[in-house]
Enzyme design. Structure first.
Site, PDB file in Angstrom:
ATOM      1  CG  ASP A 502      -1.971   1.021   1.252  1.00  0.00           C
ATOM      2  OD1 ASP A 502      -2.255   1.583   0.178  1.00  0.00           O
ATOM      3  OD2 ASP A 502      -2.519   1.296   2.329  1.00  0.00           O
ATOM      4  CD  GLU A 505      -0.730   5.420  -3.925  1.00  0.00           C
ATOM      5  OE1 GLU A 505      -0.150   5.748  -2.872  1.00  0.00           O
ATOM      6  OE2 GLU A 505      -1.420   4.414  -4.047  1.00  0.00           O
ATOM      7  CG  ASP A 580      -8.169   4.895   1.112  1.00  0.00           C
ATOM      8  OD1 ASP A 580      -8.068   3.651   1.126  1.00  0.00           O
ATOM      9  OD2 ASP A 580      -7.304   5.648   1.575  1.00  0.00           O
TER      10      ASP A 580
HETATM   11  C1  GLC Z   1      -4.548   3.407   3.062  1.00  0.00           C
HETATM   12  C2  GLC Z   1      -5.226   2.240   2.376  1.00  0.00           C
HETATM   13  C3  GLC Z   1      -6.245   1.631   3.278  1.00  0.00           C
HETATM   14  C4  GLC Z   1      -5.598   1.229   4.581  1.00  0.00           C
HETATM   15  C5  GLC Z   1      -4.900   2.422   5.224  1.00  0.00           C
HETATM   16  C6  GLC Z   1      -4.115   2.020   6.461  1.00  0.00           C
HETATM   17  O1  GLC Z   1      -5.430   4.433   3.223  1.00  0.00           O
HETATM   18  O2  GLC Z   1      -5.791   2.634   1.158  1.00  0.00           O
HETATM   19  O3  GLC Z   1      -6.830   0.529   2.659  1.00  0.00           O
HETATM   20  O4  GLC Z   1      -6.534   0.704   5.447  1.00  0.00           O
HETATM   21  O5  GLC Z   1      -4.016   3.025   4.317  1.00  0.00           O
HETATM   22  O6  GLC Z   1      -3.119   1.128   6.147  1.00  0.00           O
END
Ligand code: GLC
Length: 914
Positions: A502, A505, A580
């Site tokens: 995650d 980007e 999100d």
């Molecule tokens: C980002 C992700 C989300 C996750 C959060 C905490 O916002 O998109 O899915 O829960 O980070 O890790």
């Protein structure tokens, strides 16, 4: 091998170019003058975005102050951020007007090219242009302002050796014509303009005669004509409607710049993933264009000027591939031959996934797992978000919350759960923390232009104890990827089944742009470059490092990786979810075109957070979203922290029952879903398909994005509006059977169906085969269960079913079972043939249950087996529940005939006499 006959012809008309005025909407000078003086307001590509690029500080603040205040503050911040971003990162787009006054030059005359048997090479003082046929249907066009091309390097393309083409080249003084078996490429020399036509000479794609390729500074843009009857799809992860011509040809301007877009909505752009690929459909014929350029790029689909499709990037080469169809599925197949395909996922990852930010401590994780089993709601995967880590640091565990992760993971596994852990792209800058120390020693982190390591704030900066900034691995450095892959060793030793990457980007909290500064230095596989060139590929390369690491440690297992950011070709390494989203109805509706568009763009393994990430869905919305989720290749419920529980049982008893049924449907359909995913891994054609992909000749389906096909034979029209009691559905031509009742409908028209809270309108195409199984609580329980085949009657049809062990790579060595199913039916009888199995895998002993709809009870059912179907068995007709208790036989009730036998995995044939 290319074989070429070169004809040097004299000057003369170039049919491809001359024809343009006919099929294309005429673009006259008068029209141009009008459109320039009268131009409609154009939202700047970044300015029109609603994206909240600087989300993380908002999330942190949200814990401290009232949510509404934060949202209000957030919107102010967004405008500031976006204005700043637009100023800093977005150079002006080259339009006709700024060609005139913004310093843009259009490519002028090029002398006749040289042909070396593979490539046509054009040169003038403005630059170098190469046109290379890679196959009869794929033509590469490359342009650089330099006198020679630089390194030919791609993070997307894996295979340019597409078999070559039989090429005939004719070089004239005015134009050059290159013909393959299916295409005619005409290159006008003065000014240089390219057009692609099919063999009958119909123009498929042509440069705008006024502009073609143009450039200013390092930027370039190519302008192509866009006809009113063309529909434009793809572009990877994009919100808005499926057809990017927009509503009544309003058109979209789409940007490729991976962005952390918290609470994105239908007008948010760009998003997390960049796939500069598009698919054009016109009256059933398709072609594709892939711009392989990782810099910030943008595509204008008739928004600035209604009859122009323009695309360009702020730097790098104009490097595009024209991909012929004419069938849209062929375009996807060819695009994914170039950029690679999703590897076959492990079966468990196609089950139901349960996530939240975050489940902790261990007792809560166990409780969640136990509740699924106790309440008999099927599930396969529990996800751990950043709170399992020590101070949000990748590759650590919070030992207070999770004292014995190995034991917990193995206990969960014994209950039929796989555990997936998040690992973000941002180790903390902290001496003594191994990933930091090793990365520093190996020079694996992204650097500033002065050579020092860049530091930025991400989740570790929000840790309660000992917060601090992070450093960022340079995944464009092969050694850094290898090292990152090795870091997974401990997690894998604990029994973790898959990894979730995650924030890649990459997202950075404390910056105006929401990401790193533009001038940071990356290795770029040995040719150092800046963040601006590597930005869009950062997430793809991170997921690659993860995928390769997992493959190293578990060489015969299918790695499961989920990533938020990616670039074209990233389907080779990871599934993608749409980040999100928001817990509202429009976000749920939006998820369908977004996922459909990703599938068209080479990414078939995709899903959206079910229930919505930010906010709290109503019980009805959650159930409706779960129904959509049954047909998302990746099916995961997820939620932001600080929200009430969102598990399937969290909305009261009535909805728990509904939600259980919905998830049970996913498990019932798993053999069919797995089969469709296996096809996607072979051809690139996604399991989740827009209707036009399956019915390209039905023009009414062009923009349809509220119903879809899953696999070859199932049409799904989920209920997408609150309080709905009736669903209007367009059924494409042909006969359709209601999945639950068997009621037959004639297609080519709209129908209306009454719906209740647990309805998911689903239709089986006449002749379709739906492979099913009885409900199981997890994929562990599948072996030994009967294979159920629901077949919709038709005159003639066929299908195939792929099966294997679901987790290893043995299928690559022939350990799979693939059987073909063939049926014919008339007034007298229905015959269903099952072929001999290909491959050496055989499932454990089980029954085979065949079901089909009939308007009356048949006279007899005969089974033929063995060599030349010599063995003939008249199956017994059984009443009531006798069939359930018997080894074989058939029964008939409610217009449905059910035949049961032992599945011997041998060729066999059923004859149902009417
Ligand atoms: C980002 C992700 C989300 C996750 C959060 C905490 O916002 O998109 O899915 O829960 O980070 O890790």
């Amino acid at each position: 091998m290319l074989s070429a006959a070169v004809h040097i012809s004299g000057a003369g008309p170039v049919p491809g170019i001359m024809n343009l005025s006919q099929p294309l909407t005429p673009i006259s000078r008068a029209y141009l003058a009008k459109s320039l003086s009268n131009s409609k307001p154009v939202l700047h590509d970044a300015m029109k975005s609603n994206s909240c690029l600087n989300k993380k500080p908002i999330v942190k603040l949200r814990r401290e102050i009232n949510i509404s205040l934060v949202i209000a503050f957030g919107f102010c911040l967004i405008s500031i951020v976006l204005t700043a971003q637009a100023v800093v990162l977005v150079p002006p787009v080259s339009t006709r007007s700024n060609i005139a006054n913004g310093g843009w030059s259009s490519l002028g005359a090029m002398p006749a090219p040289a042909w070396d048997g593979k490539t046509l090479m054009f040169h003038n003082e403005q630059g170098t242009l190469a046109v290379t046929p890679l196959s009869d249907d794929v033509i590469r066009v490359r342009f650089t302002r330099a006198q020679a091309f630089g390194r030919d390097h791609s993070y997307a393309v894996v295979d340019r050796d597409l078999g070559g083409a039989n090429v005939v080249v004719g070089i004239g003084s005015d134009s050059t014509v290159l013909r393959t078996a299916t295409l005619k490429v005409t290159i006008q020399h003065d000014p240089l303009r390219i057009s692609f036509a099919n063999n009958p000479g119909e123009v498929l794609d042509a440069d705008d005669p006024d502009r073609g390729i143009s450039f200013v500074g390092n930027q370039f843009r190519d302008a192509k004509l866009l006809r009113d009857d063309e529909h434009v799809y793809g572009f990877g992860e994009k919100n808005g409607s499926l057809d990017k011509r927009g509503w009544q040809l309003g058109g979209y301007n789409l940007v490729m710049w991976n962005s952390d877009t918290y609470m994105h909505n239908s007008s948010t752009d760009p998003m997390y993933v960049a796939v500069p690929f598009l698919l054009v459909m016109r009256h059933g014929q398709a072609h594709g264009l892939f711009l392989d350029n990782t810099w910030r790029s943008s595509f204008d689909v008739g928004r600035e000027e209604p009859n122009l499709l323009t695309f360009g990037a702020v730097n790098g080469e104009l490097n595009y591939y024209f991909i012929n169809g004419p069938e849209p599925k062929k375009v996807i197949e060819r695009y994914t031959t170039l950029t690679g395909r999703m590897p076959l996922p492990p079966l468990w990852s196609l089950g139901y996934n349960q996530c939240r930010f975050s489940y902790f401590p261990e007792a809560r994780v166990r409780k969640i797992a136990d509740t699924f089993r106790k309440d008999k709601i099927p599930a396969d995967v529990i996800w751990l978000d950043i709170d399992y880590q020590d101070g949000f640091n990748p590759f650590t565990w919070d030992k207070d919350r999770f004292p014995d992760p190995k034991k917990m993971i193995s206990d969960l596994r014994a209950e039929g759960f796989h555990t997936v852990c998040i690992v973000d792209a941002h180790p903390k800058q902290q001496v003594g923390y191994a990933p930091y120390d090793e990365g520093m020693a190996g020079k694996f982190f992204v650097k500033k232009s002065d050579g020092s390591v860049y530091e930025g704030k991400v989740w570790p900066a929000n840790a309660a104890k000992n917060p601090g900034p992070s450093v960022f691995p340079d995944f464009s450095k092969p050694a850094a990827r290898l090292w990152w892959g090795w870091l997974y060793k401990d997690l894998l030793n604990l029994g973790v089944a898959g990894i979730w990457n995650d924030m890649n980007e990459p997202s950075v909290f404390d910056s105006v742009r929401g990401t790193m500064p533009p001038d940071l230095v990356f290795d770029n596989e040995g040719q150092p470059s800046t963040h601006l060139e590597l930005h869009n590929v950062y997430g793809q390369l991170m997921s690659r490092a993860t995928f390769e690491g997992l493959s190293q440690f578990r060489p015969n297992e299918r790695p499961f990786v989920l990533t938020r950011a990616s670039y074209a070709g990233g389907q080779r390494y990871a599934a993608v979810w749409t980040g999100d989203n928001t817990s509202d109805w429009s976000s749920m509706r939006q998820s369908i075109p977004t996922l459909l568009g990703m599938g068209l763009s080479g990414f078939p393994f995709v899903g959206a957070d079910i229930g919505g990430y930010a906010g709290m869905p109503s019980p009805e919305l959650y159930s409706r979203w779960l129904q959509v989720g049954v047909f998302s290749p990746f099916m995961r419920s997820h939620s932001e922290n600080g929200r009430p529980d969102k598990e399937p049982w969290a909305f009261g008893k009535k909805f728990e029952v509904i939600n259980r049924h919905i998830i049970e449907l996913r498990y019932e359909l798993l053999p069919y879903i797995y089969n469709a995913m296996q096809q996607a891994s072979q051809t690139g054609v996604p399991a989740l398909r827009p209707l036009f992909l399956e019915f390209p000749d039905d023009e009414k389906l062009a923009g349809t994005d509220d119903e879809f096909m899953f696999g070859d034979d199932l049409l799904v029209a989920p209920v997408l509006h609150e309080g709905m009691t009736e669903r209007e559905i367009y059924l494409p031509k042909g006969d359709w059977f209601d999945y639950s009742t068997g009621k037959q409908f004639t297609g080519g028209q709209k129908i209306k169906l009454p719906v209740t809270l647990d309805s998911i309108p689903m239709f089986v195409r006449a002749g379709g085969f739906i492979f099913r199984q009885p409900v199981v609580q997890s994929t562990d329980q599948m072996p030994g269960n009967p294979l159920k085949i629901l077949m919709a009657p038709a005159g003639k049809s066929e299908s195939s079913l792929y099966e294997d062990d679901g987790e290893t790579l043995d299928y690559r060595h022939g350990e799979f079972m693939k059987r073909r199913f063939h049926q014919t039916g008339d007034d007298q009888e229905t015959t269903i043939k099952i072929s001999a199995a290909d491959g050496s895998y055989r499932p454990v002993k089980r029954n085979l249950v065949l079901e089909t709809w009939m308007d009356h009870q048949p006279k007899s059912v005969t089974l033929l087996t063995g060599y030349e179907m010599a063995g003939k068995i008249l199956l017994p007709h059984l009443m009531g529940d006798a069939l359930a208790k018997s080894k074989s036989g058939w029964s008939f009730a409610d217009g449905r005939i059910t035949v049961k036998i032992n599945d011997g995995f041998k060729p066999m044939q059923f004859v149902i006499e009417r």
